[in-house]
Design a protein around this motif. Structure first.
Motif: not given
Ligand SMILES: [Zn+2]
Length: 711
Positions: A36, A558-559, A562, A671
């Motif tokens: 996340d 960002h997501e 992944h 993070h």
């Molecule tokens: Zn992330």
């Protein structure tokens, strides 16, 4: 605890995320990803409040302002009284200076941030619905019933520990190993009890359109199996806190302290033998975890997996018999349970179930038990105080029946326009990535082609789902709190059972959309930009294009990245576990990640403690990829206001965090600390240097050859 309650695919992920508990009522497909956007803050939303020490200027024995190359402006002590730095030296601090000075950590939280603000706004809107008796329909009724069950202290106190007794008495009455087997294999009797194994349909790691029956095992009392080999301070706190709770709960049942302590320790001894062969939290965070848990068994093989432990009867008793194919999370644990399943261990196994159930049920009983449970959590996590009843009820409803509550919310606060906006933005970002990937010449042509394929089949889950799980047959009217939990669990188990052999419906989501977060789900190749994050600095219907790209746009970017990182590269465009990178690309990626990781290793947070590069490198790379793709989109816009864009980006990471929580993040979070998420990300890109005229000698300067962005 409560593993058995998880009826849907959140299982793998809940383990990956937290190693315990999970999302008892989530339904639908796929699992939530560990990646996340949000920094973990396990204490937030729990019964906690900042200690006096947090609120004060800080501990004189700790140095707060020795951060390099930037001081940690997430800490209030570094903001109070200091001058505003130049934008060229510390962009995050300069841009957010006034906000940081004015921000205070609210009671019950360990930080104040764009995330907590967005979450609070959603929560305020949602909580106003709890007391609204004008809301009609079955969903509203479910919400109201659970709300009343949680907040009606007169009724809870009147019932005392009575609601606990059916299960406790049933377990106490077990006289033989066969009697224990009967209990374990009967879903009505062992409902909500940790009875060594749990079962549910999960998205098959090998075929994301198909469900497979997963056999899992309980979370142990010390939560991480590694604690049984070497106790850390976290394990010690869990031990002390749970021991105290269990002793007090046993005393309510008329069992003395010495006896309770002895039982607790015997159970830990029993668990130690399981822990010897169990995966640890470190294993769950490792890149090869999917291979480790993807152990497929045929009907015949599952029958032969155990001799003493009644696994087959359990599968049949729970209604999953004849599924044909099974996945066993941790076969070694099941085999160890098989060895331990003896008459000699009967009493300790009964104690195990009792103790786990006492811990699970404590906060759902009368005031005395509730206070004991709060004290346990505070002792375990070093927090104080407790949340008020309304907030507790809200959190409980969201946890146990999120979908009915979300539907009630959406009826009141229409989000259709937001859904259109975000869907459109996600499409733009995917388009940007398509072009960007083609230019990543360190990747082979084949791998780039595969990456684009993955991008093109990516699912966009924006704001709220179009399809919901059916809760029309669930009835909670008149039930007490613990009874509600039992009823919901049994209902969800029924939904899960009906999935056996069915095709996965990817339109039903597994996520609680009112939480403030965003994530990529490898198992269905989806980006999830949900309602709860679309507020405060992230999104507003009146935002300019620059603000949107700098806010939620960078989160979307960002997501998506992944899908292409270490874990994402193990799953193909359909969400199946199938590595698609060529070895040479994987190596090139690893080399670039090592450089990024090394750069973070050299950054000091505070009190002489450096960032652990390997912890944060994957998320830092995702932040940078998100920025890069936004800059790509920005380049296509006429008269783009870069200053507005960069400032918006800095504002999504503004936070004031308690020193304890900040230190915890510095050591453990995947993070980077928030001020680094702004500064280190922006340091990588020419557009940033050009906009502000940053040169050698400025704090934000990083020579081109020292820049570390992977993408
Ligand atoms: Zn992330």
């Amino acid at each position: 605890m409560m593993k058995r309650m998880i009826p849907a695919a959140a299982l793998i992920v809940s383990l990956l995320l937290t190693g315990c508990g999970g999302y008892p009522n989530m339904s639908g497909t796929g699992g939530r990803d560990g990646n996340d956007i949000k920094n973990e803050d396990p204490k937030d939303n729990g019964p906690s409040e900042p200690s006096e020490k947090d609120k004060a200027a800080g501990d004189p024995d700790i140095t707060y302002d020795d951060g390099k190359p930037f001081i940690d402006s997430d800490l209030k002590v570094n903001v109070t009284g200091s001058k505003c730095p130049d934008i060229k030296d510390d962009f995050h601090f300069a841009v957010n200076h006034d906000w940081l000075k004015g921000a205070d950590i609210k009671e019950g939280f360990t930080s104040e941030s764009s995330f907590t603000c967005a979450e609070r706004n959603t929560k305020e809107r949602a909580m106003s619905l709890l007391g609204d008796s004008s809301l009609a329909g079955h969903d509203a009724e479910l919400v109201r019933s659970l709300y009343e069950a949680v907040t009606d202290w007169d009724k809870r106190n009147e019932q005392g520990i009575e609601p606990l007794k059916p299960v406790i008495t049933d377990i106490a009455g077990i006289k033989t190993l066969d009697g224990l087997s009967d209990f374990i294999c009967d879903p009505k009797r062992s409902n909500c009890v940790s009875a060594f194994v749990s079962i549910m349909n999960e998205t098959d790691l090998n075929d994301s359109w198909r469900y497979i029956v997963y056999i899992n095992n309980d979370t142990l009392l010390l939560e991480d199996a590694a604690e049984y080999a070497e106790l850390t301070s976290a394990g010690e706190r869990a031990y002390e806190a749970k021991m105290a709770l269990v002793k007090a709960m046993y005393s309510r049942l008329g069992i003395g302290g010495d006896e309770a302590e002895a039982r607790f320790n015997r159970v830990l001894g029993f668990e130690e033998k399981i822990a010897e062969v169990a995966l640890t939290r470190k294993d769950f965070n490792g890149p090869d975890i999917f291979d480790k848990v993807n152990n497929i068994y045929t009907e015949e093989e599952i029958k032969n997996l155990t001799k003493a432990f009644p696994l087959q009867a359990f599968i049949e008793g729970f209604g999953y018999g004849g599924a044909g194919r099974y996945a066993v999370y941790q076969p070694k644990v099941i085999q160890r349970l098989d060895e331990l399943y003896t008459e000699a261990n009967l009493d300790v196994m009964k104690d195990y179930m009792t103790i786990h159930y006492l811990i699970y049920a404590a906060d759902k009983l009368d005031r005395e038990c509730y206070d004991l449970s709060v004290a346990r959590i505070n002792a375990q996590y070093g927090t104080t105080g407790s949340t008020d009843d309304e907030v507790t009820a809200y959190n409980t409803i969201l946890k146990l029946i999120p979908e009915p509550f979300e539907k009630v919310y959406l009826e009141k606060y229409d989000a259709a326009e937001m859904k259109d906006d975000i869907t459109g933005l996600c499409k733009d970002v995917i388009g940007g990535y398509r072009d960007m990937l083609k230019e990543e010449d360190w990747l082979s042509e084949e791998t780039r082609t595969e990456a684009v394929k993955k991008l093109e089949s990516m699912r966009i889950n924006a704001v709220y789902p179009d399809k919901w799980q059916d809760y029309s047959a669930l009835d909670l009217s008149g039930l007490g709190y613990l009874e509600c939990c039992h009823a919901i669990n049994a209902y969800n188990a029924g939904i899960d059972r009906s999935r056996t052999g069915q095709k996965v419906d990817k339109d039903v989501w597994t996520v609680n959309i009112l939480q403030c977060n965003a994530f990529y789900n490898k198992q269905d190749n989806s980006i999830n930009i949900i309602l709860g994050i679309l507020d405060d600095a992230f999104y507003g219907e009146d935002m300019s294009r620059e603000e949107l790209l700098g806010g939620i746009g960078t989160v979307i970017g960002h997501e998506i990245s992944h899908a292409f990182d270490e874990k994402g590269s193990q799953f193909d465009e359909n969400g199946n576990l199938k590595a698609w990178w060529k070895d040479e690309d994987h190596k090139a990626y690893g080399d670039r990640m090592a450089v990024l990781s090394g750069y973070f290793d050299g950054i000091t947070g505070f009190n002489g403690t450096n960032v652990i590069g390997s912890n944060v490198s994957a998320e830092a790379a995702a932040d940078m990829a998100g920025m890069k793709v936004m800059l790509y989109l920005a380049g296509k816009e006429p008269d783009f206001d870069y200053d507005r864009f960069f400032r918006q980006y800095a504002s999504i990471w503004r936070t004031i965090t308690s020193p304890e929580a900040e230190y915890d993040k510095l050591l453990k979070d995947q993070h980077p600390l928030n001020y680094l998420r702004t500064n280190v990300t922006l340091q990588q890109y020419d557009e940033f240097y050009e906009e502000y005229g940053i040169n050698e000698g400025d704090g934000m300067y990083l020579a081109p050859e020292e820049r570390v962005a992977v993408w």
